[in-house]
Design a protein around this motif. Structure first.
Motif, PDB file in Angstrom:
ATOM      1  N   TRP A 122      -3.093   0.272  -3.821  1.00  0.00           N
ATOM      2  CA  TRP A 122      -2.718  -1.110  -3.499  1.00  0.00           C
ATOM      3  C   TRP A 122      -2.092  -1.711  -4.746  1.00  0.00           C
ATOM      4  CZ3 TRP A 122      -6.863  -5.173  -1.540  1.00  0.00           C
ATOM      5  CH2 TRP A 122      -6.201  -6.257  -0.947  1.00  0.00           C
ATOM      6  N   PRO A 171       4.938  10.122   0.333  1.00  0.00           N
ATOM      7  CA  PRO A 171       4.095   8.921   0.497  1.00  0.00           C
ATOM      8  C   PRO A 171       4.659   7.989   1.558  1.00  0.00           C
ATOM      9  CG  PRO A 171       5.409   8.752  -1.494  1.00  0.00           C
ATOM     10  CD  PRO A 171       5.611  10.143  -0.974  1.00  0.00           C
ATOM     11  N   ARG A 217       3.310   0.509   3.126  1.00  0.00           N
ATOM     12  CA  ARG A 217       3.059  -0.671   3.986  1.00  0.00           C
ATOM     13  C   ARG A 217       3.109  -1.894   3.087  1.00  0.00           C
ATOM     14  NH1 ARG A 217      -1.241  -3.916   5.455  1.00  0.00           N
ATOM     15  NH2 ARG A 217      -2.850  -2.588   4.515  1.00  0.00           N
ATOM     16  N   THR A 241       0.492   5.283   0.381  1.00  0.00           N
ATOM     17  CA  THR A 241      -0.521   6.215   0.864  1.00  0.00           C
ATOM     18  C   THR A 241       0.005   7.649   0.849  1.00  0.00           C
ATOM     19  OG1 THR A 241      -1.475   4.515   2.295  1.00  0.00           O
ATOM     20  CG2 THR A 241      -2.050   6.803   2.793  1.00  0.00           C
ATOM     21  N   GLY A 290      -9.608   6.773  -2.166  1.00  0.00           N
ATOM     22  CA  GLY A 290      -9.253   8.115  -1.741  1.00  0.00           C
ATOM     23  C   GLY A 290     -10.439   9.029  -1.614  1.00  0.00           C
ATOM     24  N   GLU A 305      -1.133  11.463   2.209  1.00  0.00           N
ATOM     25  CA  GLU A 305      -2.044  12.149   3.122  1.00  0.00           C
ATOM     26  C   GLU A 305      -1.695  13.624   3.199  1.00  0.00           C
ATOM     27  OE1 GLU A 305      -3.716   9.970   6.663  1.00  0.00           O
ATOM     28  OE2 GLU A 305      -1.801   8.929   6.487  1.00  0.00           O
ATOM     29  N   GLN A 321      -6.652  12.268   1.345  1.00  0.00           N
ATOM     30  CA  GLN A 321      -5.982  10.979   1.509  1.00  0.00           C
ATOM     31  C   GLN A 321      -6.247  10.130   0.280  1.00  0.00           C
ATOM     32  OE1 GLN A 321      -7.401   7.733   2.005  1.00  0.00           O
ATOM     33  NE2 GLN A 321      -5.624   6.625   2.789  1.00  0.00           N
ATOM     34  N   CYS A 322      -5.212   9.392  -0.144  1.00  0.00           N
ATOM     35  CA  CYS A 322      -5.367   8.458  -1.252  1.00  0.00           C
ATOM     36  C   CYS A 322      -4.406   7.305  -1.030  1.00  0.00           C
ATOM     37  CB  CYS A 322      -5.072   9.137  -2.583  1.00  0.00           C
ATOM     38  SG  CYS A 322      -5.425   8.087  -4.023  1.00  0.00           S
ATOM     39  N   ALA A 323      -4.906   6.086  -1.210  1.00  0.00           N
ATOM     40  CA  ALA A 323      -4.096   4.884  -1.007  1.00  0.00           C
ATOM     41  C   ALA A 323      -4.153   4.019  -2.253  1.00  0.00           C
ATOM     42  CB  ALA A 323      -4.595   4.099   0.202  1.00  0.00           C
ATOM     43  N   TRP A 362       0.853  -1.185   0.000  1.00  0.00           N
ATOM     44  CA  TRP A 362       0.000   0.000   0.000  1.00  0.00           C
ATOM     45  C   TRP A 362       0.891   1.238   0.000  1.00  0.00           C
ATOM     46  CZ3 TRP A 362      -5.255   0.353  -0.376  1.00  0.00           C
ATOM     47  CH2 TRP A 362      -5.994  -0.819  -0.199  1.00  0.00           C
TER      48      TRP A 362
END
Length: 431
Positions: A283, A320, A323, A201, A269, A203, A279-281, A199
């Protein structure tokens, strides 16, 4: 009677008593250990544990998740300190079925089809490998074949959903001089690439109303803000650039060019249309080659993405975060499958090749699996390993999953020969 004659009798018995093998497979198939949703392997694992106990194994059973136990059987050899040990590994979970209306045969009942193949969910991936390995061991035990080295048998949970049942067994201390993962390989001896999910991310430190957008993008607004969704587009572009670089600069025998990919699988997001996305994630799923580790891949991606972010006036102040991986796609939305580069000079692989040749009267195919299995966890732990099992990938995870029953018998016979040879091979001296 010599050990050689006992082995010959055991190998013949596998063919003569193959209905017993199919009966065991039918019992395993009857338990719907579908993952996801998982947490449903109790009865199937009890069957495995009972089989191991009846053959004289010491059985260790413990929960990885509630309703999903690992089972490991250990059979001590007659000369454990001198002879090579072997670990046989397989997963008890099977792929989803969904609406079974499209199945010709019931998915959780082993059926002999009109074409002579055996049908049922998991027969190819990979209850067939588990059942045939157990039956091979049973015939060795019944015919009194001596094993000087230790033999370990693992039935683990979670492989279908990226759950680390095999890793947990390794962490519990189970190791051997060689490991065979009896997953789907069509009787090829295989290594594999690896897969890791991650991930990324972005923010924002502040949440801005939609009415502020003009002040963040037009001259004189003097608000240092940004949409996390729009900034993620720069991260996507950087990942695509790296993926193209890999395709040009990296390769590995047995894989088509460009097999090492970075897939932007899911993006999430924003909060409401009335706000600028704070926020945008993203994967991603990353495929890499057998000679690469997931740790190296993580470093490469983070370095490239971080440098791309540093070139952006907003991202350099709001870089960014990353994870990586996880022990369950169900629980953590993340997974790792380490790669397995075959040691083609290892004595364990040579022993398996010899066993295959003795039974099949031809040399085995040694190549690379186009998919991933738990085999990579052994390599990651420093345990030499190979992927070798019955069943074809084309028939795994499909409607009307099936397997050639003759291949199951052949696999069991090869495994019986291999176990008898390897577990009676003198240990390599420690350096």
């Amino acid at each position: 009677m010599s050990n050689v004659k006992r082995l010959t009798a055991a190998v013949e018995a596998i063919a003569n008593r193959k209905d017993e093998l199919f009966d065991l497979l039918g019992k395993l198939v009857s338990h719907p250990t579908v993952s996801p949703p998982a947490r449903n392997s109790e009865h199937a694992q009890s069957l495995i544990a009972q089989e191991l106990l009846e053959m004289g194994f010491d059985v260790d059973r413990w929960p990885v998740f509630p309703g999903d136990d690992n089972v490991v059987g250990t059979l001590l050899g007659t000369a454990s300190d001198k002879a090579s040990s072997l670990l046989i590994n397989g997963h008890i979970d099977v792929a989803e079925v969904g609406d079974d209306a499209g199945w010709t045969y019931p998915p959780f009942s082993l059926t002999n089809g009109k074409d002579g193949r055996l049908y049922g969910r998991g027969v190819a991936d990979m209850k067939g490998g588990l059942a045939a390995s157990l039956f091979a061991i049973k015939m060795l035990r019944e015919h009194g074949v001596e094993l000087k080295g230790d033999l370990l048998f693992q039935s683990v949970i979670g492989e279908e959903a990226g759950e680390a049942g095999t890793l947990v067994a390794i962490e519990r201390g189970y190791r051997a001089d060689y490991a065979v993962v009896v997953d789907t390989s069509d009787l090829h001896l295989q290594g594999q690439g690896g897969v890791i999910t991650g991930w990324i991310t972005i923010e924002s430190p502040t949440t801005l109303h939609d009415g502020m957008r003009a002040r963040t993008i037009h001259a004189g607004g003097r608000v240092h803000g940004a949409s996390a969704i729009e900034k993620m587009m720069k991260i996507l572009a950087a990942l695509q650039e790296l993926e193209r670089h890999w395709a040009v600069m990296k390769s590995y025998p047995g894989f088509p060019p460009g097999s090492n990919t970075i897939n932007p699988a899911v993006i999430e997001g924003g909060r409401l249309a009335a706000f600028i996305a704070d926020q945008c994630a993203l994967w991603i799923t990353v495929h890499f080659y057998p000679n690469e580790s997931y740790e190296d891949i993580i470093r490469e991606i983070e370095d490239h993405v971080s440098k791309a972010a540093a070139a952006d006036v907003w991202l350099r102040e709001n870089p960014p975060s990353f994870r990586w991986g996880g022990r369950s796609m169900i629980e953590e939305r993340g997974e790792i499958f380490p790669s397995l580069e075959l040691d083609r000079h290892h004595r364990g692989l040579a022993s398996l090749q010899t066993a295959y040749g003795a039974q099949m009267k031809q040399a085995p195919v040694i190549d690379m699996s186009p998919t991933v299995t738990d085999a990579g966890w052994f390599a990651h732990a420093g345990i030499p390993a190979v992927l070798f099992g019955p069943g074809e990938l084309a028939h795994a995870h499909t409607v009307d999953e099936s397997i050639d029953p003759e291949q199951l018998v052949q696999f069991a016979q090869v495994m019986a020969r291999f176990i008898a040879d390897w577990c009676n091979t003198e240990k390599e001296p420690k350096e």
